[in-house]
Scaffold this motif. Structure first.
Motif, short mmCIF file in Angstrom:
data_model
loop_
_atom_site.label_atom_id
_atom_site.label_comp_id
_atom_site.label_asym_id
_atom_site.label_seq_id
_atom_site.Cartn_x
_atom_site.Cartn_y
_atom_site.Cartn_z
N LYS A 150 106.19 -54.60 -86.42
CA LYS A 150 105.47 -54.17 -85.23
C LYS A 150 106.45 -53.99 -84.08
CE LYS A 150 102.94 -57.17 -82.97
NZ LYS A 150 101.82 -58.08 -82.60
N ILE A 151 106.36 -52.86 -83.39
CA ILE A 151 107.18 -52.60 -82.20
C ILE A 151 106.24 -52.25 -81.06
CG2 ILE A 151 108.99 -51.17 -81.19
CD1 ILE A 151 110.02 -50.61 -84.02
N VAL A 152 106.20 -53.11 -80.06
CA VAL A 152 105.32 -52.91 -78.90
C VAL A 152 106.19 -52.76 -77.66
CG1 VAL A 152 103.45 -53.84 -77.51
CG2 VAL A 152 103.51 -54.28 -79.98
N GLY A 153 106.10 -51.61 -77.01
CA GLY A 153 106.91 -51.31 -75.85
C GLY A 153 107.67 -50.02 -76.06
N ASN A 154 108.42 -49.61 -75.05
CA ASN A 154 109.19 -48.38 -75.15
C ASN A 154 110.34 -48.55 -76.13
OD1 ASN A 154 107.51 -47.31 -73.18
ND2 ASN A 154 108.85 -48.02 -71.52
N ALA A 155 110.65 -47.50 -76.88
CA ALA A 155 111.73 -47.53 -77.87
C ALA A 155 112.71 -46.40 -77.61
CB ALA A 155 111.16 -47.44 -79.28
N VAL A 156 113.99 -46.73 -77.62
CA VAL A 156 115.06 -45.74 -77.50
C VAL A 156 115.72 -45.65 -78.86
CG1 VAL A 156 117.11 -45.05 -76.21
CG2 VAL A 156 115.37 -46.47 -75.10
N LEU A 157 115.51 -44.53 -79.56
CA LEU A 157 115.85 -44.42 -80.98
C LEU A 157 116.80 -43.25 -81.23
CD1 LEU A 157 112.26 -44.95 -82.45
CD2 LEU A 157 114.07 -46.67 -82.15
N PRO A 158 117.46 -43.24 -82.42
CA PRO A 158 118.33 -42.11 -82.78
C PRO A 158 117.56 -40.80 -82.84
CG PRO A 158 118.70 -44.00 -84.23
CD PRO A 158 117.49 -44.31 -83.40
N GLN A 159 118.28 -39.72 -82.88
CA GLN A 159 117.66 -38.39 -82.91
C GLN A 159 116.76 -38.23 -84.13
OE1 GLN A 159 120.49 -35.19 -82.96
NE2 GLN A 159 118.95 -33.61 -82.63
N GLN A 160 117.10 -38.91 -85.24
CA GLN A 160 116.29 -38.81 -86.46
C GLN A 160 114.97 -39.55 -86.33
OE1 GLN A 160 119.48 -39.38 -86.30
NE2 GLN A 160 120.40 -37.63 -87.37
N GLY A 161 114.80 -40.39 -85.31
CA GLY A 161 113.53 -41.04 -85.03
C GLY A 161 113.23 -42.24 -85.90
N ILE A 162 111.95 -42.44 -86.18
CA ILE A 162 111.47 -43.59 -86.91
C ILE A 162 110.51 -43.12 -88.00
CG2 ILE A 162 109.64 -43.95 -85.18
CD1 ILE A 162 109.79 -46.93 -85.80
N ARG A 163 110.59 -43.77 -89.18
CA ARG A 163 109.76 -43.34 -90.31
C ARG A 163 109.23 -44.57 -91.04
NH1 ARG A 163 114.21 -39.13 -92.88
NH2 ARG A 163 114.50 -37.85 -90.99
N PRO A 164 108.06 -44.43 -91.66
CA PRO A 164 107.56 -45.52 -92.50
C PRO A 164 108.29 -45.52 -93.83
CG PRO A 164 106.02 -43.70 -92.54
CD PRO A 164 107.09 -43.32 -91.55
N GLY A 165 108.42 -46.71 -94.43
CA GLY A 165 109.09 -46.81 -95.72
C GLY A 165 108.46 -47.90 -96.56
N THR A 166 109.09 -48.18 -97.71
CA THR A 166 108.60 -49.18 -98.64
C THR A 166 109.75 -50.07 -99.10
OG1 THR A 166 106.86 -47.69 -99.44
CG2 THR A 166 107.42 -49.57 -100.84
N GLN A 210 115.40 -40.73 -76.76
CA GLN A 210 116.56 -40.66 -77.65
C GLN A 210 117.70 -41.52 -77.14
OE1 GLN A 210 117.63 -36.68 -78.85
NE2 GLN A 210 119.73 -37.28 -79.39
N SER A 211 118.34 -42.23 -78.06
CA SER A 211 119.49 -43.06 -77.74
C SER A 211 120.78 -42.26 -77.85
CB SER A 211 119.54 -44.28 -78.67
OG SER A 211 119.71 -43.86 -80.01
N THR A 212 121.89 -42.92 -77.59
CA THR A 212 123.20 -42.27 -77.69
C THR A 212 124.03 -43.02 -78.74
OG1 THR A 212 124.29 -43.68 -76.02
CG2 THR A 212 123.08 -41.74 -75.23
N ALA A 213 125.22 -42.52 -78.99
CA ALA A 213 126.11 -43.14 -79.98
C ALA A 213 126.86 -44.33 -79.40
CB ALA A 213 127.10 -42.09 -80.50
N ILE A 214 126.52 -44.71 -78.19
CA ILE A 214 127.18 -45.85 -77.54
C ILE A 214 126.12 -46.86 -77.14
CG2 ILE A 214 128.60 -46.60 -75.59
CD1 ILE A 214 129.84 -43.83 -75.53
N LEU A 215 126.29 -48.08 -77.59
CA LEU A 215 125.37 -49.16 -77.21
C LEU A 215 125.72 -49.62 -75.80
CD1 LEU A 215 123.11 -50.82 -78.68
CD2 LEU A 215 124.85 -52.59 -79.03
N PRO A 216 124.74 -49.78 -74.92
CA PRO A 216 125.04 -50.23 -73.56
C PRO A 216 125.87 -51.52 -73.57
CG PRO A 216 122.75 -49.56 -73.71
CD PRO A 216 123.29 -49.53 -75.10
#
Length: 423
Positions: free
Chosen positions: A139-155, A173-179
């Motif tokens: 569960k993710i509740v709140g704003n999300a800053v994610l890679p360009q490929q986004g988020i997907r369900p999996g198994t 969208q996030s960047t290639a540098i972590l703050p």
């Protein structure tokens, strides 16, 4: 013819006595009134000194506060002078304010960090050109800053994603540098996690069973030093840093309040309770059912090549089942080395209330009530390694109280706030 009446000498003495008593009473009332006025004025002035002290601290917290830039600044108001000094206590700023007016003096000491608001993300995942995969009861509740490929369900292990929404909030969208953390905090973390000797002029303490030490934050720091330090049945409070060249062990019988621990390895046994900051270069292990109260911090800064690559269950920073950490978790390792095991592992039913900042991989089986900044996620299930997978973990920014004060980044616009008044 008028007769002369003689007055007895005893009567005159009585009159003089009465007059003396009245004079003493009048003088007493005058002195009492004067003392009342004097102490009232002094009390009012003392309150003014306290108010000025508090005002000066709040002034220093402003974005343009001179104390932030110079680390030492003076203020004066209505004849009351205040000197504010800024230092560091672990991952927090430490402000000390001393106010004085004639013979009246008042000092205060506070831990300072950055406030949180709704603009901060629940999750910041560095863009490593692969999506985040969620499975199970994640569960993710709140704003999300994610890679360009986004988020997907999996198994994973036959368990698909059970939620109806991938993120309960906005996605950017996030960047290639972590703050990065503030540069001065980075330097202090490296200092506390690296081998260092106590400053000159500080008398070291030697702990023993049932011993108790305390030291005000208005006094110079005291140190406990040694090779292997066992804090079983030891009580430590205040401005104390425990430094070991090999390992520090904390037990459920330990009573640690607001101190700093610094060693290559720090072991926190089951059922430990306290409030402290721990800094290590190799491993921090938190046992089961521990409670580290706010504002605690667990910080691991690795510099040497890690030796646990073939032991994935031994995450360098590990939080056991049922434990609650109220504060900050940080893992740092500046290298391009690929890691095939988690560097921070939050075990099942473990809870972090605050902020988690990891420059490598996180395995989140418990929950974070706050925010997570990480290079990537990892799930280890049935002998398999799932990269950038979040399995049965929970991140809920909405459960973090507005009063929380924590980390700041180099580009942060968050206001500075008081995390705790010290003593």
């Amino acid at each position: 013819m008028t007769k002369n009446h003689k007055i007895k000498a005893g009567s005159l003495q009585f009159v003089l006595f009465i007059g003396a008593v009245i004079a003493v009473l009048l003088l007493t009332f005058v002195l009492l009134s004067h003392s009342h006025i004097f102490f009232a004025k002094k009390s009012n002035k003392f309150m003014e000194v306290i108010e000025c002290n508090s005002f000066s601290v709040k002034l220093a917290l402003q974005p343009n506060g001179k104390a932030i830039a110079s680390n030492n600044n003076s203020y004066e108001k209505d004849g009351i002078s205040t000197e504010v000094k800024k230092g560091l206590w672990g991952v927090f700023d430490h402000y000390t304010a001393v106010s004085s007016f004639e013979k009246i003096n008042f000092s205060s000491s506070v831990l300072v960090g950055y406030g949180v608001d709704e603009t901060l993300p629940a999750l910041y995942l560095k863009d490593n050109q692969r999506p985040l995969i969620v499975a199970g009861n994640t569960k993710i509740v709140g704003n999300a800053v994610l890679p360009q490929q986004g988020i997907r369900p999996g198994t994973i292990s036959g368990n698909s994603y059970f939620g109806n929404r991938l993120v309960h909030g906005t996605i950017t969208q996030s960047t290639a540098i972590l703050p990065n953390l503030e540069s001065e905090k980075e330097k202090n973390i490296k200092y506390l996690c690296g081998p260092f000797s106590p400053k000159n002029g500080v008398v070291p303490l030697t702990p023993s069973r049932n011993s108790s030490y305390s030291n005000s934050f208005l006094q110079p720091t005291k140190y406990i030093t040694g090779d292997y330090i066992n804090l079983t049945s030891v009580s430590l409070t205040g401005n104390i840093i425990v430094v070991a060249s090999r390992e520090i062990q904390v037990d459920a019988s330990s009573n640690l309040q607001d101190i700093i621990l610094a060693a290559p390895t720090i072991s926190i046994k089951n059922n430990t309770k306290g409030t402290f900051q721990a800094f290590a270069s190799k491993r921090i292990e938190v046992g089961n059912n521990c409670i580290l109260n706010y504002p605690s911090a667990l910080v691991l800064h690795e510099t040497a090549t890690d030796q646990q690559q073939n032991q994935p269950n031994l995450a360098p920073l590990f939080v056991g089942s049922g434990s609650i950490i109220k504060g900050i978790l940080i893992y740092q390792k500046r290298s391009e080395e690929k890691m095939f095991y988690p560097q921070i592992k939050i075990n099942t039913n473990a809870t972090v209330i605050g902020q988690l900042h990891c420059e490598k991989n996180v395995e989140l089986k418990g929950e974070v009530r706050g925010s997570v900044y990480t290079d990537g996620f990892m799930a280890l299930e049935n002998g398999s390694i799932y990269q950038n997978h979040l399995y049965n973990g929970s991140i809920d920014f909405n459960q973090l109280q507005e009063q929380f004060v924590g980390l700041g980044w180099n580009d942060t616009a968050a206001p500075k706030k008081i995390a705790k008044w010290l003593y």
